[in-house]
Write an enzyme that holds these catalytic residues in place. Sequence first.
Site, PDB file in Angstrom:
ATOM      1  N   SER A 125       0.837  -1.204   0.000  1.00 49.04           N
ATOM      2  CA  SER A 125       0.000   0.000   0.000  1.00 49.04           C
ATOM      3  C   SER A 125       0.866   1.247   0.000  1.00 49.04           C
ATOM      4  O   SER A 125       1.982   1.251   0.539  1.00 49.04           O
ATOM      5  CB  SER A 125      -0.853  -0.018   1.272  1.00 49.04           C
ATOM      6  OG  SER A 125      -1.403   1.239   1.524  1.00 49.04           O
ATOM      7  N   TYR A 150      -2.106  -1.348  11.012  1.00 48.67           N
ATOM      8  CA  TYR A 150      -2.386  -1.886   9.664  1.00 48.67           C
ATOM      9  C   TYR A 150      -1.229  -1.549   8.722  1.00 48.67           C
ATOM     10  O   TYR A 150      -0.669  -2.420   8.050  1.00 48.67           O
ATOM     11  CB  TYR A 150      -3.706  -1.314   9.123  1.00 48.67           C
ATOM     12  CG  TYR A 150      -3.760  -1.263   7.622  1.00 48.67           C
ATOM     13  CD1 TYR A 150      -4.005  -2.418   6.891  1.00 48.67           C
ATOM     14  CD2 TYR A 150      -3.510  -0.072   6.923  1.00 48.67           C
ATOM     15  CE1 TYR A 150      -4.006  -2.381   5.502  1.00 48.67           C
ATOM     16  CE2 TYR A 150      -3.505  -0.033   5.543  1.00 48.67           C
ATOM     17  CZ  TYR A 150      -3.746  -1.186   4.838  1.00 48.67           C
ATOM     18  OH  TYR A 150      -3.733  -1.144   3.466  1.00 48.67           O
ATOM     19  N   LYS A 154       2.120  -3.796   6.634  1.00 48.05           N
ATOM     20  CA  LYS A 154       2.569  -3.725   5.230  1.00 48.05           C
ATOM     21  C   LYS A 154       4.078  -3.486   5.181  1.00 48.05           C
ATOM     22  O   LYS A 154       4.791  -4.107   4.400  1.00 48.05           O
ATOM     23  CB  LYS A 154       1.833  -2.606   4.480  1.00 48.05           C
ATOM     24  CG  LYS A 154       0.339  -2.775   4.384  1.00 48.05           C
ATOM     25  CD  LYS A 154      -0.057  -3.909   3.453  1.00 48.05           C
ATOM     26  CE  LYS A 154      -1.543  -4.065   3.334  1.00 48.05           C
ATOM     27  NZ  LYS A 154      -1.947  -5.338   2.738  1.00 48.05           N
TER      28      LYS A 154
HETATM   29  C1  UD1 Z   1      -6.566   5.017   4.029  1.00 44.71           C
HETATM   30  C2  UD1 Z   1      -5.527   4.569   5.015  1.00 44.71           C
HETATM   31  C3  UD1 Z   1      -4.449   3.822   4.281  1.00 44.71           C
HETATM   32  C4  UD1 Z   1      -5.047   2.665   3.517  1.00 44.71           C
HETATM   33  C5  UD1 Z   1      -6.123   3.160   2.571  1.00 44.71           C
HETATM   34  C6  UD1 Z   1      -6.844   1.986   1.942  1.00 44.71           C
HETATM   35  C7  UD1 Z   1      -5.527   6.230   6.842  1.00 44.71           C
HETATM   36  C8  UD1 Z   1      -4.762   7.294   7.535  1.00 44.71           C
HETATM   37  N1  UD1 Z   1      -4.979   5.707   5.748  1.00 44.71           N
HETATM   38  O1  UD1 Z   1      -5.965   5.916   3.105  1.00 44.71           O
HETATM   39  O2  UD1 Z   1      -3.531   3.350   5.233  1.00 44.71           O
HETATM   40  O3  UD1 Z   1      -4.062   1.993   2.772  1.00 44.71           O
HETATM   41  O4  UD1 Z   1      -7.086   3.914   3.293  1.00 44.71           O
HETATM   42  O5  UD1 Z   1      -7.788   2.429   1.025  1.00 44.71           O
HETATM   43  O6  UD1 Z   1      -6.605   5.881   7.252  1.00 44.71           O
HETATM   44  N2  UD1 Z   1     -11.837  11.593   4.091  1.00 44.71           N
HETATM   45  C9  UD1 Z   1     -12.827  12.467   4.511  1.00 44.71           C
HETATM   46  N3  UD1 Z   1     -13.958  11.948   5.081  1.00 44.71           N
HETATM   47  C10 UD1 Z   1     -14.150  10.598   5.242  1.00 44.71           C
HETATM   48  C11 UD1 Z   1     -13.117   9.709   4.818  1.00 44.71           C
HETATM   49  C12 UD1 Z   1     -11.986  10.252   4.266  1.00 44.71           C
HETATM   50  O7  UD1 Z   1     -12.705  13.688   4.369  1.00 44.71           O
HETATM   51  O8  UD1 Z   1     -15.192  10.187   5.785  1.00 44.71           O
HETATM   52  C13 UD1 Z   1     -10.632  12.143   3.415  1.00 44.71           C
HETATM   53  C14 UD1 Z   1      -9.326  11.807   4.102  1.00 44.71           C
HETATM   54  O9  UD1 Z   1      -8.973  12.806   5.011  1.00 44.71           O
HETATM   55  C15 UD1 Z   1      -8.381  11.746   2.869  1.00 44.71           C
HETATM   56  C16 UD1 Z   1      -9.263  11.235   1.738  1.00 44.71           C
HETATM   57  O10 UD1 Z   1     -10.600  11.535   2.141  1.00 44.71           O
HETATM   58  O11 UD1 Z   1      -7.934  13.035   2.540  1.00 44.71           O
HETATM   59  C17 UD1 Z   1      -9.141   9.743   1.489  1.00 44.71           C
HETATM   60  O12 UD1 Z   1      -9.338   9.042   2.721  1.00 44.71           O
HETATM   61  P1  UD1 Z   1      -9.470   7.446   2.792  1.00 44.71           P
HETATM   62  O13 UD1 Z   1     -10.438   6.977   1.764  1.00 44.71           O
HETATM   63  O14 UD1 Z   1      -9.734   7.074   4.208  1.00 44.71           O
HETATM   64  O15 UD1 Z   1      -8.046   6.940   2.321  1.00 44.71           O
HETATM   65  P2  UD1 Z   1      -6.582   7.323   2.894  1.00 44.71           P
HETATM   66  O16 UD1 Z   1      -6.654   8.017   4.176  1.00 44.71           O
HETATM   67  O17 UD1 Z   1      -5.840   7.977   1.794  1.00 44.71           O
END
Ligand code: UD1
Length: 339
Positions: A125, A150, A154
Amino acid sequence: MKTILVPGGAGYIGSHTVLDLIKKGFNPIIVDDFSNSSKKVITILEELSGEKINFYEMDIKNKEGLRKIFRENKIDAVINFAGFKAVGESVEKPLMYYENNLFGMITLLEVMKEFNVKNIVFSSSATVYGVSEKVPFVETDPMGEVTNPYGRTKVIIEHILMDLAKSDNTWNIIALRYFNPLGAHESGRIGEDPNGIPNNLSPYITQVAVGKLDYVRVFGDDYETKDGTGVRDYIHVLDLALGHIKAIKKFEDSKAVRIYNLGTGEGYSVLDMIKNFEEVTGKKIKYVVTPRRSGDIAECYADSTKAKEELGWEAKYGIREMCEDSWRWQLNNPNGYED
Ligand code: UD1
């Protein structure tokens, strides 16, 4: 390279890869304990592919069970998707994550070694780059400070694989570092089915659009990005699936340990994603800006030049297709694989 063992093959990325393997003439064998996936996936894969799916209902930590599978089949390579993947849950239950993800992988590698099957693709990842501010991420960047168990599983598994390759140069190892998977098979019959309330952005947005959740929480709008919200490299699950086929084909080259980023190289913000989903769904998606989520970084996107040059792989799908395909899956299956 014909018969491919696919632990975790009933999961989100695994199921799409199994379908692509069949399409390309491989013989995949799924091993899944269905702890975080549904048995229905097997029937759906059979319907979509028109082939009988070979599968074993088993946990890969069951060494004797794995040996039996290797005795019963002439396996050429393994693609290991089996692992827990929820960041928040890993913080609450670190031992469960270390036990499952690490012991699962080690048991698998031990049995592979016993049967002299030394070709493995591992689901890594972008999380291994940690809280770095230098984008795009390149494979030669150091692995960074990872903020949760998690992600640490990795990193540890990548180290285990590199140590293994150093100790025995007959191993052929490819770690694929996925960026943010999105989308679903065009049939709308297989897709991402998170347990409970989703952690990731895209299933959260589609569940708001379908009326299961009230609004999206945007985690921070004060990042140094174009609109202040977090930027990520979203990649279609079908492009990821193809990356695994290309990796298997690479095993026919010289033996080595190789690491590849699988991303599009394009970054989209949280607000971009909401807008895209509004256009695709034709629905207004309510959102509320909340404080940043701890452990998040401002921007994360890939430099995937290495995968292009060495694997001949490149992402084909754009953000619009990713959102359309995620939405079709969500709309057809508001409760995932549950009835
Ligand atoms: C997350 C994990 C990462 C994992 C990946 C798998 C964390 C810190 N990282 O990545 O380890 O490999 O998922 O897909 O959790 N966001 C919102 N509202 C939400 C959810 C997310 O604003 O309800 C934003 C987050 O701040 C980020 C973006 O959307 O900027 C993507 O978030 P997310 O889908 O959770 O992925 P990652 O954080 O990039």
